[in-house]
Design a protein around this motif. Structure first.
Motif, PDB file in Angstrom:
ATOM      1  N   SER A  13     -67.766  -9.475  24.643  1.00 58.37           N
ATOM      2  CA  SER A  13     -66.886  -8.321  23.955  1.00 58.37           C
ATOM      3  C   SER A  13     -65.444  -8.424  24.487  1.00 58.37           C
ATOM      4  N   ARG A  15     -62.225  -5.405  24.680  1.00 55.15           N
ATOM      5  CA  ARG A  15     -61.923  -3.773  24.531  1.00 55.15           C
ATOM      6  C   ARG A  15     -60.574  -3.645  24.832  1.00 55.15           C
ATOM      7  N   ARG A  16     -60.034  -2.998  24.185  1.00 50.91           N
ATOM      8  CA  ARG A  16     -58.695  -2.486  24.424  1.00 50.91           C
ATOM      9  C   ARG A  16     -58.843  -1.280  25.410  1.00 50.91           C
ATOM     10  N   LEU A  17     -57.977  -1.368  26.610  1.00 45.85           N
ATOM     11  CA  LEU A  17     -58.333  -0.477  27.624  1.00 45.85           C
ATOM     12  C   LEU A  17     -56.961   0.420  27.427  1.00 45.85           C
ATOM     13  N   PHE A  27     -56.696  -5.516  27.803  1.00 51.91           N
ATOM     14  CA  PHE A  27     -57.859  -5.828  27.353  1.00 51.91           C
ATOM     15  C   PHE A  27     -59.050  -6.096  28.485  1.00 51.91           C
ATOM     16  N   ASN A  41     -59.879  -8.296  33.169  1.00 54.07           N
ATOM     17  CA  ASN A  41     -59.001  -7.468  32.613  1.00 54.07           C
ATOM     18  C   ASN A  41     -57.688  -8.430  32.476  1.00 54.07           C
ATOM     19  N   ASP A  86     -55.652  -1.457  17.270  1.00 63.34           N
ATOM     20  CA  ASP A  86     -56.444  -2.285  18.427  1.00 63.34           C
ATOM     21  C   ASP A  86     -56.768  -3.722  17.898  1.00 63.34           C
ATOM     22  N   SER A  88     -57.917  -6.095  19.659  1.00 61.23           N
ATOM     23  CA  SER A  88     -59.258  -6.796  20.351  1.00 61.23           C
ATOM     24  C   SER A  88     -60.241  -7.396  19.357  1.00 61.23           C
ATOM     25  N   GLN A  92     -60.783 -11.536  20.412  1.00 61.66           N
ATOM     26  CA  GLN A  92     -62.132 -11.786  20.485  1.00 61.66           C
ATOM     27  C   GLN A  92     -62.627 -13.114  19.648  1.00 61.66           C
TER      28      GLN A  92
END
Length: 158
Positions: A13, A15-17, A27, A41, A86, A88, A92
């Motif tokens: 995965s 993910r945008r943090l 990310f 990260n 986003d 992400s 990915q």
């Protein structure tokens, strides 16, 4: 055929943090390898400047296209004009394709070493024999990245 290659790692995965690192979106990247699952990260700047740009600069345009990497990583335009979007899923896609590309027998050892250091944080003790046997050539310098919108505004104020 890059579709038949065994990937060197799996991207579970991206993910945008909510965090920011020096004004850049961060990310969370979850990666699975033989050595185990881990999370790291990375800021958008680190992904672009330390991974994407050097990989693109090190591969010929023909290899970059053949490995299926062309057009996957979000452009600077995407970052600047869709700052709230986003991105992400695009990151990915790029990382998954990079993992497949690294499974190709003609993937350059020096580029694989770069990916192992930046993305996999050196977690693999040694690269596969077929990659280690390739000549080790230094990576070309990545082109200078344009300043982000925030940096341009900051410079205009000074």
């Amino acid at each position: 055929n890059h579709l038949l290659a065994e990937p060197h790692f799996a991207v579970c995965s991206v993910r945008r943090l909510p965090d920011k690192m020096n004004g850049s979106t961060v990310f969370g990247v979850e990666v699975d390898m033989e050595e185990g699952l881990f999370m790291l990260n990375l800021s958008e700047n680190a992904l672009r400047e330390k991974l994407h740009d050097p990989v693109k600069a090190a591969l010929s345009a023909e290899l970059y296209e053949r490995f299926g990497l062309a057009g996957l990583f979000p452009s600077w335009w995407s970052w600047l004009n869709r700052a709230r979007a986003d991105l992400s899923i695009y990151i990915q896609d790029y990382l998954e394709q990079l993992a497949l590309a690294m499974g190709q027998e003609d993937f350059p050892w020096s580029v694989a070493e770069l990916v192992h250091q930046v993305l996999l944080e050196g977690r693999v003790s040694e690269l596969p024999d077929d990659m280690a046997e390739q000549a080790q050539e230094p990576l070309p310098e990545a082109p200078e990245a344009p300043a982000s919108a925030g940096e341009e505004a900051e410079e205009a104020e000074n």
